[in-house]
Design an enzyme around this catalytic site. Structure first.
Site, PDB file in Angstrom:
ATOM      1  N   ARG A 195     -12.693   0.561  -9.064  1.00 11.48           N
ATOM      2  CA  ARG A 195     -13.169  -0.596  -9.836  1.00 11.48           C
ATOM      3  C   ARG A 195     -12.737  -1.937  -9.249  1.00 11.48           C
ATOM      4  NH1 ARG A 195      -9.492   0.706 -15.163  1.00 11.48           N
ATOM      5  NH2 ARG A 195      -7.414   0.346 -14.290  1.00 11.48           N
ATOM      6  N   ARG A 262      -1.357   7.533  -6.355  1.00  9.56           N
ATOM      7  CA  ARG A 262      -0.219   8.287  -6.891  1.00  9.56           C
ATOM      8  C   ARG A 262      -0.203   9.692  -6.269  1.00  9.56           C
ATOM      9  NH1 ARG A 262      -0.089   3.831  -8.347  1.00  9.56           N
ATOM     10  NH2 ARG A 262       0.532   2.943 -10.367  1.00  9.56           N
ATOM     11  N   HIS A 314      -5.352  -4.367  -3.479  1.00  2.77           N
ATOM     12  CA  HIS A 314      -5.645  -3.975  -4.857  1.00  2.77           C
ATOM     13  C   HIS A 314      -6.053  -5.214  -5.646  1.00  2.77           C
ATOM     14  CE1 HIS A 314      -3.896   0.168  -4.799  1.00  2.77           C
ATOM     15  NE2 HIS A 314      -3.233  -0.341  -3.768  1.00  2.77           N
ATOM     16  N   TYR A 365       6.939  -2.353 -11.698  1.00  4.14           N
ATOM     17  CA  TYR A 365       7.031  -1.077 -12.408  1.00  4.14           C
ATOM     18  C   TYR A 365       7.186   0.029 -11.375  1.00  4.14           C
ATOM     19  CZ  TYR A 365       1.938  -1.376 -11.536  1.00  4.14           C
ATOM     20  OH  TYR A 365       0.708  -1.549 -10.970  1.00  4.14           O
ATOM     21  N   GLU A 387      -1.984  -7.435  -4.591  1.00  9.06           N
ATOM     22  CA  GLU A 387      -2.900  -7.514  -5.732  1.00  9.06           C
ATOM     23  C   GLU A 387      -3.617  -8.858  -5.664  1.00  9.06           C
ATOM     24  OE1 GLU A 387      -3.424  -5.244  -8.094  1.00  9.06           O
ATOM     25  OE2 GLU A 387      -1.719  -3.860  -7.987  1.00  9.06           O
TER      26      GLU A 387
END
Length: 444
Positions: A195, A262, A314, A365, A387
C-alpha cells in the site's frame, strides 16, 4: 524524456496482458475510521510502546503510524466501542493521560476519491511522475530506462518469483568507466509493503535522476554501482490496485498474506514486533524467509560482493530508522550510523525544508525479521529504513493514500539525500569484519 515516455507507453501495452489489471471498485473500508490516541507527557515511559503492542497483537488492528506522542490505527466502526473501552485505552483516558480523536470517519471515501481520480482521462494522460502508476507501467518504465541508457542501466528480468509466479525484476545503475578498485555498491528497495505507493514512485524518480545527472556530474556513478529492487512485492502491489487499496502484505499464507518485512532471516525472526496470526498485518510467516519474495531479495543482496550501504523505503511518518530493530542496545557502529542518518535528515531539510527524524529503529518500536537488521547482521553496512511522506496522516486520512502532487517533491528530497548519503558511506565505509551483535529479546 519524450523518447522515454514513448517507450514506456509501448512497453506498458506489451506487458499489461501479463501483469496489468483493470481498476475495479471493491469497497472494503466503508465506515472504517482512522483513530488517534495521543499520549500525555506525564504518562509512564513505555506507555506508547505497550499500547502499540496491544493494538496490534491483542486487538489485531491495523496500526498506521507511531510517533513520539501518538499512535494512529484503522478501526471498523462496528468495533469502535469495544476497542475504545479496552482498559489499555480507557484507563489512560480516564486518568487524563491520553486523548482519543477520530481523524477520519470513513476511509472508504479517501480510497474512492483516489480511484475516481485514477479513472479520469487526465490521469491516463499524466506524465510518469505526476500520477501513481500500475505495476505494468512501472515495469515498462524501467525497461525503457535501460533501453534508452544501455551504458548506464542494466535491467535484470528476474531475481526470483512471487507467490503468484510473477518475476521480481532488478536494476543496476553505474557508468561503464573502469575503476581502479571494484566499485562500491549501494542496495535500494521499495514497495515491500504493497500500500506504500509513494515508495515505488520515489525509487523510479531517483533512478531517472541518477541517469539524467550523469551527463553533468559523472563522479558518483564512476565510483559506485546502485543495485535496486524497485518492487519487492509485485503481487501485493497489483492487489492494491484491483481489490484492497490498503493491503500491506504479500499474497501468501493461503491468501492471508505475510508481512515480508517481518519475514527476513535476521537471526531474531518471531522474537517480537510481529504476529503469529495470519490475519494480522504483521504476520511473520511460518518460518524465517518462508516467502519466495523474501528468499529472492535476500539471495540477491547476499550475491553482491562489495556492498557498503542499503536503504529500504517505506511510508509513512518521515523518519530515518537505523539499526537495531530487535534490541535497545546500540549497534557496534552506532556513532557512524547516527552520523549518516542525521546527514540524510539534514540534506532533506536543506532541499525541501521537510523535517525527517533520525532515530534508532527500536526506539520507535521493536521489529524482528526485518530487512535492515538482516543487512547489518550479514554485511555490516549502513542499513536504513526511511519512512517517506507524509509526516502524519492527519484529518484527511492521506497517510498511505498520498496525493500525487507529493511524488516529485518527495523524489527530489530523497534523491538529494541518497546522493549525499552515498558519498558519505563511500568515504566512511564500515569495517567489513562481522562482530557479535547484542542479544535479542528472547535471549535471557
Amino acid at each position: 524524456m519524450l523518447v522515454l515516455n514513448t517507450l514506456v507507453g509501448a512497453l506498458a501495452l506489451s506487458v499489461a496482458v501479463v501483469v496489468g489489471a483493470p481498476l475495479v471498485a471493491p469497497r472494503p473500508y466503508i465506515d472504517h475510521q482512522l483513530v488517534r490516541v495521543d499520549i500525555h507527557p506525564d504518562a509512564q515511559s513505555g506507555t506508547l510502546s505497550s499500547l502499540h503492542q496491544i493494538l496490534e497483537a491483542k486487538l489485531h488492528l491495523d496500526v498506521w503510524d507511531v510517533q513520539a506522542s501518538h499512535v494512529d490505527f484503522r478501526l471498523p466502526a462496528s468495533s469502535s466501542n469495544s476497542v475504545l473501552a479496552t482498559p489499555a485505552i480507557s484507563s489512560l483516558v480516564s486518568s487524563g493521560l491520553a486523548n482519543v480523536t477520530v481523524l477520519h470517519n470513513n476511509l472508504q471515501q479517501v480510497v474512492d476519491a483516489e480511484r475516481k481520480r485514477l479513472h479520469a482521462p487526465v490521469a491516463a494522460a499524466a506524465s510518469f511522475f505526476t500520477e501513481y502508476q500500475t505495476y505494468a507501467k512501472i515495469l515498462a518504465f524501467f525497461q525503457a530506462l535501460a533501453k534508452a541508457n544501455p551504458t548506464l542501466v542494466t535491467y535484470i528480468p528476474s531475481i526470483g518469483k512471487t507467490v503468484k509466479g510473477v518475476d521480481i525484476f532488478a536494476i543496476r545503475i553505474t557508468s561503464s568507466k573502469a575503476a581502479a578498485t571494484p566499485k562500491k555498491q549501494l542496495f535500494i528497495q521499495g514497495l515491500i509493503h504493497a500500500r506504500e505507493w509513494i515508495t515505488g514512485s520515489t525509487v523510479a524518480y531517483m533512478c531517472q535522476q541518477l541517469v539524467t545527472d550523469f551527463a553533468t556530474d559523472p563522479t558518483l556513478l564512476n565510483a559506485v554501482e546502485f543495485v535496486l529492487v524497485p518492487v519487492v512485492n509485485p503481487d501485493g502491489y497489483m492487489y492494491t490496485w484491483t481489490t484492497e487499496r490498503l493491503w500491506r502484505k504479500n499474497l501468501g499464507a493461503s491468501g492471508n498474506g505475510v508481512d515480508l518485512n517481518r519475514n527476513y532471516d535476521d537471526g531474531h525472526w518471531n522474537e517480537g514486533g510481529s504476529s503469529d496470526d495470519p490475519t494480522d498485518e504483521t504476520y511473520h510467516g511460518v518460518s524465517a524467509a518462508s516467502e519466495p519474495e523474501t528468499q529472492a531479495v535476500q539471495n540477491y543482496f547476499l550475491a553482491q560482493t562489495n556492498l557498503v550501504g542499503a536503504i529500504d523505503f517505506h511510508s509513512y511518518s518521515q523518519v530515518i530508522l537505523r539499526p537495531l530493530g530487535y534490541s535497545e542496545s546500540n549497534a557496534p557502529d552506532e556513532k557512524l550510523n547516527k552520523q549518516a542518518a542525521d546527514g540524510i535528515a539534514a540534506t532533506i531539510k536543506a532541499t525541501t525544508k521537510e523535517v525527517y527524524t533520525s532515530i534508532k529503529s527500536f526506539d520507535l518500536y521493536i521489529t524482528t525479521g526485518d530487512s535492515t537488521d538482516f543487512w547489518y547482521k550479514n554485511r555490516r553496512i549502513y542499513a536504513f529504513a526511511i519512512e517517506l511522506r507524509p509526516t502524519d496522516g492527519g484529518s484527511s486520512g492521506d497517510g498511505f493514500v498520498l496525493a500525487p502532487s507529493q511524488i516529485i517533491p518527495t523524489g527530489k528530497e530523497i534523491y538529494a539525500s541518497v546522493v549525499s548519503w552515498g558519498n558519505f558511506v563511500v568515504k566512511n565505509t564500515l569495517p567489513t569484519k562481522l562482530v557479535p551483535l547484542p542479544a535479542g529479546p528472547d535471549s535471557s
